[in-house]
Design an enzyme around this catalytic site. Sequence first.
Site: not given
Length: 488
Positions: A227, A246, A250, A257, A358, A410
């Site tokens: 995410d 990560d 950046t 979220h 999905a 979500s």
Amino acid sequence: MPTHRNAILCIAAVATLILAAADAAFAQKVFSRGSSSNIGAGGPSRGDGGYRGGGWDGPGVLMAIPQMGPPGGQYIDDGDDVPQGGGRPPQRSTRRGPSGAPAANERRLVPDEVVIEVANSVSPQQIDALQIRFRLTRIESQTFQLSGTTLFRWRIPDRRSVAAVVRTLETDRVVASAQPNYLFTLQQDEGKAVAEGDAAQYELAKLRLPQAHGLAKGDKVLVAVIDSGVDANHPELAGAVAQTYDTLSTPMTPHKHGTAIAGLIAAHGKLMGAAPGAHILAIRAFDGAGASAEGTTFNILKSLDWAAAHGARVINMSFAGPPDPALHRSLEAAHKKGIILVAAAGNAGPKSPPLYPAADPNVIAVTATDADDKLFAQANRGRHIAIAAPGAQILVAIPDGGYEVSSGTSYSAAEVSGIAALMLERKSGLTPDKLRDILLATAKDLGPKGRDMMFGAGLADAYGALMAEETPMAAMPRPVERASTGAR
């Protein structure tokens, strides 16, 4: 003798014409840009169709957004794909599957990048030669455990289209696969902020979580969340984030979220997550800068590989976008390793074609309901929908100790990921297929009687799933939803 000599000359002339025609056919096949090609649709055969719709700007799900491209999706052959020196690359004798080139109207991709896959046995010298041959600039590469191959992300430094470059790369026998670097993006409602959390979340009773928590809380089950950045310092997640990864260069900034998804799985403060004892593997694959978060094929693949290597039992994927051949192969490998894969059905509405991951057959597709067990109006429909969970007007944790009310499939996916963690704590040997069968067989039927395209098997029942002694006989086989193979 003159007659014999003339016959020989005629035969030679005919042979020359045949060879010229063959060369012309070869050039048209390799360098033509006007024809459309199928991309993987998530099925075991790497797909037989593509997503034809645009993105949805609704709340609470990571969605693909359209990108600018040539008018009408048409590309003109300018001859730029001929390798330097005029020679042809080593050719494949036969196609090893459908082309990875995007459909003519597909815009959800990085416009100047390609992702190629090669066997780990390919030498650095071969890679360098390949790069020179196709005039590409290397950005990054990584060896993936799930696929057992190495993937490269290369930039197209000139004006050649992604589709044209992919098709020419596919003619080289060194290349196992080539495709775009697809884009997946978060489109989330800002939500309504609240001053305090409220433990009386309606989804707890709907999913029979209080009863389930008397049996299991998902203790130490590793749930990976692919995410945006998670606020590991939020009071709801104290001690819950086991590790972080990560994929982006950046600076990491906590994002609404990712924090909300992790909280719906493992919150244990003012809020109560579906699996309050679970441990979160927080993976940032989506850049939370600005109002939305954006991620790519390459970063999602890195996330899946890292999660599998670090022992994830469940992987939550609250994002949606186009069918992606490389993503399908990684999901298939993760499924074979026994990892439970859960994804949001998407918020593109009833007329949208299936969204991925999905709609991939290795994934549990989760749709959203409201407090009255009605379907969330913006939820996708389809025969691939497996199960439903509350996702409308959900109270969630957000960075800096905050809370807000928001909606989207979500959030429903996160709740089902948490229920999966409860099931694994109680029965650690459950395979992905057995766990899915139990979830579906114990769900509360909603809408039309039986399995349907809106609610799937119905509303998830955490307590019922934990009480099932074995895979119920009522478990239903999963129909596979495929994208259209018609004209695009």
